[in-house]
Design a protein around this motif. Sequence first.
Motif, PDB file in Angstrom:
ATOM      1  N   GLU A   8      -3.250  13.140  18.411  1.00 28.35           N
ATOM      2  CA  GLU A   8      -1.909  13.017  19.206  1.00 28.35           C
ATOM      3  C   GLU A   8      -1.648  11.557  19.625  1.00 28.35           C
ATOM      4  O   GLU A   8      -0.620  10.873  19.377  1.00 28.35           O
ATOM      5  CB  GLU A   8      -1.622  14.086  20.035  1.00 28.35           C
ATOM      6  N   ASP A  35       9.435  11.756  20.525  1.00 34.27           N
ATOM      7  CA  ASP A  35       9.558  13.064  20.948  1.00 34.27           C
ATOM      8  C   ASP A  35      11.016  13.855  20.675  1.00 34.27           C
ATOM      9  O   ASP A  35      10.864  14.991  20.543  1.00 34.27           O
ATOM     10  CB  ASP A  35       9.362  13.253  22.389  1.00 34.27           C
ATOM     11  N   ALA A  88      -1.495   9.380  16.604  1.00 31.86           N
ATOM     12  CA  ALA A  88      -0.139   9.674  16.146  1.00 31.86           C
ATOM     13  C   ALA A  88       0.836   8.636  16.806  1.00 31.86           C
ATOM     14  O   ALA A  88       1.518   7.964  16.025  1.00 31.86           O
ATOM     15  CB  ALA A  88       0.372  10.815  15.833  1.00 31.86           C
ATOM     16  N   ARG A  89       0.906   8.761  18.342  1.00 30.52           N
ATOM     17  CA  ARG A  89       1.606   7.930  18.960  1.00 30.52           C
ATOM     18  C   ARG A  89       1.262   6.392  18.731  1.00 30.52           C
ATOM     19  O   ARG A  89       2.343   5.558  18.739  1.00 30.52           O
ATOM     20  CB  ARG A  89       1.524   8.521  20.383  1.00 30.52           C
ATOM     21  N   VAL A 121       6.323  12.889  16.153  1.00 30.12           N
ATOM     22  CA  VAL A 121       5.077  12.804  16.312  1.00 30.12           C
ATOM     23  C   VAL A 121       4.381  14.175  15.458  1.00 30.12           C
ATOM     24  O   VAL A 121       3.382  14.078  15.150  1.00 30.12           O
ATOM     25  CB  VAL A 121       4.520  12.590  18.063  1.00 30.12           C
ATOM     26  N   ALA A 122       5.068  15.209  15.737  1.00 32.19           N
ATOM     27  CA  ALA A 122       4.729  16.538  15.191  1.00 32.19           C
ATOM     28  C   ALA A 122       4.641  16.197  13.844  1.00 32.19           C
ATOM     29  O   ALA A 122       3.827  16.709  12.811  1.00 32.19           O
ATOM     30  CB  ALA A 122       5.376  17.698  15.504  1.00 32.19           C
ATOM     31  N   MET A 131       1.542  14.189  12.624  1.00 30.06           N
ATOM     32  CA  MET A 131       0.455  14.716  12.710  1.00 30.06           C
ATOM     33  C   MET A 131       0.129  15.960  11.606  1.00 30.06           C
ATOM     34  O   MET A 131      -0.832  16.096  11.120  1.00 30.06           O
ATOM     35  CB  MET A 131       0.316  15.392  14.304  1.00 30.06           C
TER      36      MET A 131
END
Length: 540
Positions: free
Chosen positions: A138, A156, A141-142, A82-83, A86
Amino acid sequence: MIRLDNISKHNGHRVIFIEASAALQKGEKIGLVGPNGAGKTTLFRLITGQEEPDEGHVLTDRGVTIGFFNQDVGEMAGRSAVAEVMDGAGPVAEIGTELAGLEAAMCDPERFDELETILERFGEVQARFEELGGYALEGRAREVLHGLGFSQEMMDGDVGRLSGGWKMRVALARILLMKPDVMLLDEPSNHLDLESLIWLEQFLATYDGALLMTSHDRAFMNRIINKVIEIDGGVLTSFSGDYEFYEQQRALNEKQQQAQFDRQQAMLAKEVAFIERFKARASHAAQVQSRVKKLDKIDRVEPPKRRQALSFTFPQAPRSGDAVVNLRNVDKRYGSRVIYQGLDLLIRRQERCCVLGVNGAGKSTLLKLVTGTTEPDAGTVTLGGSVKMGYFAQHAMDLLDGERTVFETLNDAFPLAGQGSLRALAGGFGFSGDDVEKSCRVLSGGEKARLVMALMLYDPPNFLVLDEPTNHLDIATKEMLIAALSDYDGTMLFVSHDRHFLAALSNRVLELGPDGLHRYDGGYTEYVARTGREAPGLHQ
């Protein structure tokens, strides 16, 4: 938004583009098509500035943002999926990074004397972050990762632990979250299962920017694009409409060009016959000269370029018994995860069963149980009388000997076959001329898949088990495979995310769901009509 103006490009002695022109306007969704090696990837690289044309110009409107997805995703590790996604969201990601830095600075006792300046800057950055929808980033993105098949745990977890196929999905999610003015997508449908493919289709259909993409999935292209740009022989030709319209229009243009060519050839033959007949007679000298000049001035019509059509015909497979494979009371688990419990399944001769199910439902496991590459924890799997099985698995491509050529690989497998018949086999699967001398090490994914199929189908089994056979195949090879398998009189059990392939070949559907196995008589098209969904867990 983007214009290609009389571009020419050479790669060594090979001409890729000759004074080619095309445009990509706002709201256009364009499918880029052409034979392998025609220059589709080069075109993307020219638009993104990774390469320059030898002549002509690539013009991009001021301020236009471009997102480019290709198969080379590079290194990813050290942070969550996810990071990673983003981070690709453009300016909002940079502002988010600055915001996080300012938050840390406010808590740093050593920077207490700068607090007023930090707070002032924090206020400005926070306002801009909010304006750009940063706090919803976020969640978005998810949402994108979920659409592409990721579980919360995978989102994650460290992106570095994902397989190559899942990393591709992360790279694709970055571009989708960014929502640039122009998306360039090179084979975005590769590595996606049916559910993710349909989600992506819906996402791109509602995306309001411009899109230029390649795909080997004709159903996917058909539902998204409203224009086709064809690369062939260094020229770019535009067609308005979807992929199906392009195919019809191309066939019509070819037919008209052939008729024009034939008419001109007949006229030229007539003129040449007249010249030959009367060139020695002084009384006809003026007429002969006039006709010679006329022939010199005529613009010659070229015959249409014929694409090499792949074709393969199955030799007759030996007949099997009526019961091909019987699974009785089969249990299978991986650790604490139960895949099957008390599974009963009988596959009969000439059934063509396609297996549908969400990621992790056990599609590949079912194929492995049937082929004996994995053992059941309980129960029995019994092959029927006279069953001769052929199994196409994804890992089969990794088992090719990289040092052997295509021809040597075929010859090793069929030492008693004549050279002519092996070359015909190779040609049917797209290895013509010198291609048979390529070593397996340098073959592309599609070429390896074609070679594995050639090995499997030359001496045909009467029971074919296929796990995603179309994954790396281009549209022309898929069409050849569909045509060949349509005439195949054996039994099939297969998994595929290609809806055209599913609809063309299945006559029974096995759907794996959380509550067990559901059987549907009739093929994939009847399944969609009956259930109202194109894949398990999706509703139209």
